[in-house]
Design a protein around this motif. Structure first.
Motif, PDB file in Angstrom:
ATOM      1  N   ASN A   1     -21.406   1.503 -10.614  1.00  0.00           N
ATOM      2  CA  ASN A   1     -22.500   2.425 -10.300  1.00  0.00           C
ATOM      3  C   ASN A   1     -22.941   3.090 -11.609  1.00  0.00           C
ATOM      4  OD1 ASN A   1     -22.912   4.856  -7.624  1.00  0.00           O
ATOM      5  ND2 ASN A   1     -24.079   4.716  -9.493  1.00  0.00           N
TER       6      ASN A   1
ATOM      7  N   SER B   1     -18.391  12.460 -19.132  1.00  0.00           N
ATOM      8  CA  SER B   1     -18.922  13.794 -18.837  1.00  0.00           C
ATOM      9  C   SER B   1     -17.918  14.907 -19.118  1.00  0.00           C
ATOM     10  CB  SER B   1     -19.382  13.868 -17.376  1.00  0.00           C
ATOM     11  OG  SER B   1     -18.343  13.500 -16.494  1.00  0.00           O
TER      12      SER B   1
ATOM     13  N   TYR C   1     -17.755   4.473 -10.936  1.00  0.00           N
ATOM     14  CA  TYR C   1     -18.958   5.155 -11.381  1.00  0.00           C
ATOM     15  C   TYR C   1     -18.675   5.913 -12.677  1.00  0.00           C
ATOM     16  CZ  TYR C   1     -22.967   8.428 -10.999  1.00  0.00           C
ATOM     17  OH  TYR C   1     -24.101   9.173 -11.222  1.00  0.00           O
TER      18      TYR C   1
ATOM     19  N   HIS D   1     -25.960   5.897 -13.369  1.00  0.00           N
ATOM     20  CA  HIS D   1     -26.924   6.953 -13.076  1.00  0.00           C
ATOM     21  C   HIS D   1     -28.293   6.558 -13.616  1.00  0.00           C
ATOM     22  CE1 HIS D   1     -28.965  10.863 -13.576  1.00  0.00           C
ATOM     23  NE2 HIS D   1     -28.253  11.234 -12.536  1.00  0.00           N
TER      24      HIS D   1
ATOM     25  N   ASP E   1     -21.375  12.005  -1.294  1.00  0.00           N
ATOM     26  CA  ASP E   1     -20.695  12.560  -2.458  1.00  0.00           C
ATOM     27  C   ASP E   1     -19.933  13.793  -1.990  1.00  0.00           C
ATOM     28  OD1 ASP E   1     -19.874  13.772  -4.782  1.00  0.00           O
ATOM     29  OD2 ASP E   1     -21.802  13.651  -5.791  1.00  0.00           O
TER      30      ASP E   1
ATOM     31  N   ASN F   1     -18.155   9.203  -2.499  1.00  0.00           N
ATOM     32  CA  ASN F   1     -18.061   9.293  -3.951  1.00  0.00           C
ATOM     33  C   ASN F   1     -16.983  10.319  -4.253  1.00  0.00           C
ATOM     34  OD1 ASN F   1     -19.585   8.587  -6.580  1.00  0.00           O
ATOM     35  ND2 ASN F   1     -19.434  10.810  -6.689  1.00  0.00           N
TER      36      ASN F   1
ATOM     37  N   ARG G   1     -15.496   7.876  -9.070  1.00  0.00           N
ATOM     38  CA  ARG G   1     -16.190   8.327 -10.268  1.00  0.00           C
ATOM     39  C   ARG G   1     -15.214   8.450 -11.424  1.00  0.00           C
ATOM     40  NH1 ARG G   1     -19.974  13.688 -10.489  1.00  0.00           N
ATOM     41  NH2 ARG G   1     -18.380  14.463 -11.927  1.00  0.00           N
TER      42      ARG G   1
ATOM     43  N   ASP H   1     -14.486  16.208  -5.429  1.00  0.00           N
ATOM     44  CA  ASP H   1     -13.124  15.704  -5.630  1.00  0.00           C
ATOM     45  C   ASP H   1     -12.293  15.770  -4.351  1.00  0.00           C
ATOM     46  OD1 ASP H   1     -12.730  18.432  -5.476  1.00  0.00           O
ATOM     47  OD2 ASP H   1     -11.192  18.482  -7.032  1.00  0.00           O
TER      48      ASP H   1
ATOM     49  N   ASP I   1     -14.947  10.179 -15.009  1.00  0.00           N
ATOM     50  CA  ASP I   1     -15.622  11.259 -15.717  1.00  0.00           C
ATOM     51  C   ASP I   1     -15.316  11.320 -17.215  1.00  0.00           C
ATOM     52  OD1 ASP I   1     -16.724  11.911 -13.324  1.00  0.00           O
ATOM     53  OD2 ASP I   1     -15.707  13.816 -13.063  1.00  0.00           O
TER      54      ASP I   1
ATOM     55  N   GLU J   1     -14.619  12.179  -7.322  1.00  0.00           N
ATOM     56  CA  GLU J   1     -14.542  12.439  -8.756  1.00  0.00           C
ATOM     57  C   GLU J   1     -13.094  12.482  -9.247  1.00  0.00           C
ATOM     58  OE1 GLU J   1     -16.535  16.180  -9.151  1.00  0.00           O
ATOM     59  OE2 GLU J   1     -18.371  15.457  -8.195  1.00  0.00           O
TER      60      GLU J   1
ATOM     61  N   ILE K   1     -19.904   7.986 -14.752  1.00  0.00           N
ATOM     62  CA  ILE K   1     -21.056   8.876 -14.856  1.00  0.00           C
ATOM     63  C   ILE K   1     -21.237   9.358 -16.294  1.00  0.00           C
ATOM     64  CG2 ILE K   1     -19.700  10.931 -14.244  1.00  0.00           C
ATOM     65  CD1 ILE K   1     -22.229  11.928 -12.739  1.00  0.00           C
TER      66      ILE K   1
ATOM     67  N   ASN L   1     -16.296   4.843  -3.687  1.00  0.00           N
ATOM     68  CA  ASN L   1     -16.862   4.810  -5.033  1.00  0.00           C
ATOM     69  C   ASN L   1     -16.093   5.823  -5.881  1.00  0.00           C
ATOM     70  OD1 ASN L   1     -18.711   4.132  -7.113  1.00  0.00           O
ATOM     71  ND2 ASN L   1     -20.013   5.870  -6.594  1.00  0.00           N
TER      72      ASN L   1
END
Length: 242
Positions: free
Chosen positions: A194, A148, A173, A196, A83, A108, A143, A86, A145, A110, A175, A141
Motif C-alpha cells: 500500500n 514517518s 503499508y 500513499h 483504519d 489498517n 502499517r 494501533d 512507520d 500501525e 507510510i 494491512n
C-alpha cells in the motif's frame, strides 16, 4: 463471494499500470459519493474521521471510531476497510469482533504509538494473534512507520514488513516512503504494498506508483481535507451573497 473475499480478490493479479485505488470516506455521504463514482471498495482514514468528529488525529475514542466505521459500512454495498490506528489497546479478539460488528472487511494497523515505533518482534506477535482471531474474516494491512517515525532506512522497513507478512498480514503499508525507494521495497517485500497517493499533482500518480511497485493506493485524510477546502470556498461565496 463474501465481501472480504471480494476485497482480497481486488488485490490479486493487478498489473503495474492498474493499482487498486481506495478512496477514504469520513462519513456516510462521502462513502456513497465514492461508490457512485464507481470505486469497488473503500478504506477509511482515521485522521479524516477524527476531523469529521471534532478530534485531533490520534485522539478519537475507540467507541466513536467504530461507530463512524459502522455508519460508513452500513451506507454502502462495497467492502470497507477501517483504519483503527494501533488497535486502541484492545485485545486481538475484541479488536476483531468490534471490526466485524462494525461491518469492516479489513483493517489498517500501525506499528507505532504516540510517534514512537513499537518493537517489531512484539508487534509481529500481536499481529499474529489478530490474524488467528480473525481467521479469513479480515484483510489485515500492516502499517510500517519507519519513514514517518523512524530513521527512514528502507532496509529496516523491509525487515519490519517481512516480520508482519510472516505473522499473517495480507498487505504492508510503508507510510511516508519516498517514491524513489519503492522499487527497493518491492524487491524485498512479499505480497501487496500500500502506498500513499497525493491529490495536488506534485507527487506520482496512482499509475506511476503502480509501475514502481505499489499494489494499492490510499490517500489518508487527503480527500476529507480537499473537500473542506472546497467547502471553504463555497462558504466565502456564500458570505458575498449577503
Amino acid at each position: 463471494m463474501s465481501k472480504v473475499d471480494a476485497f482480497r480478490a481486488l488485490h490479486e493479479g493487478r498489473t503495474p499500470d492498474d493499482p487498486l485505488v481506495l478512496p477514504g470516506p469520513w462519513d456516510a455521504v462521502s462513502a456513497r459519493v465514492f461508490v457512485e463514482a464507481g470505486f469497488p471498495a473503500l478504506a477509511t482514514p482515521s485522521a479524516g474521521i477524527a476531523a469529521s468528529l471534532g478530534h485531533e488525529d490520534g485522539s478519537t475514542p475507540a467507541d466513536e471510531m467504530f461507530a463512524a466505521v459502522a455508519r460508513i459500512a452500513r451506507a454502502v454495498d462495497v467492502p470497507v476497510s477501517a483504519d483503527v490506528e494501533d488497535g486502541y489497546g484492545l485485545a486481538p479478539e475484541e479488536l476483531v469482533e468490534r471490526l466485524l460488528e462494525a461491518g469492516a472487511v479489513g483493517c489498517n494497523l500501525e506499528d507505532s504509538n504516540g510517534g514512537v515505533l513499537k518493537d517489531p518482534h512484539e508487534h509481529a506477535e500481536w499481529l499474529a494473534e489478530v490474524r488467528y482471531a480473525a481467521g479469513g474474516r479480515l484483510f489485515v494491512n500492516a502499517r510500517v512507520d519507519t519513514f514517518s517515525h523512524g530513521d527512514g532506512d528502507p532496509e529496516r522497513a523491509v525487515e519490519r514488513a517481512a516480520l508482519y507478512v510472516a505473522a499473517g498480514a495480507d498487505c504492508v503499508y510503508p507510510i511516508g516512503a519516498p517514491a524513489d525507494v519503492l522499487p527497493l521495497l518491492r524487491s524485498g517485500i512479499q505480497g501487496p504494498i500500500n502506498m500513499h497517493g497525493t491529490l495536488d499533482g506534485r507527487g506520482p500518480s496512482p499509475t506511476e506508483l503502480g509501475e514502481l511497485g505499489a499494489t494499492r493506493i490510499t490517500f489518508g485524510p487527503g480527500l476529507q481535507r480537499w473537500a473542506a477546502l472546497a467547502l471553504q470556498g463555497m462558504a466565502g461565496q456564500l458570505r458575498k451573497l449577503k
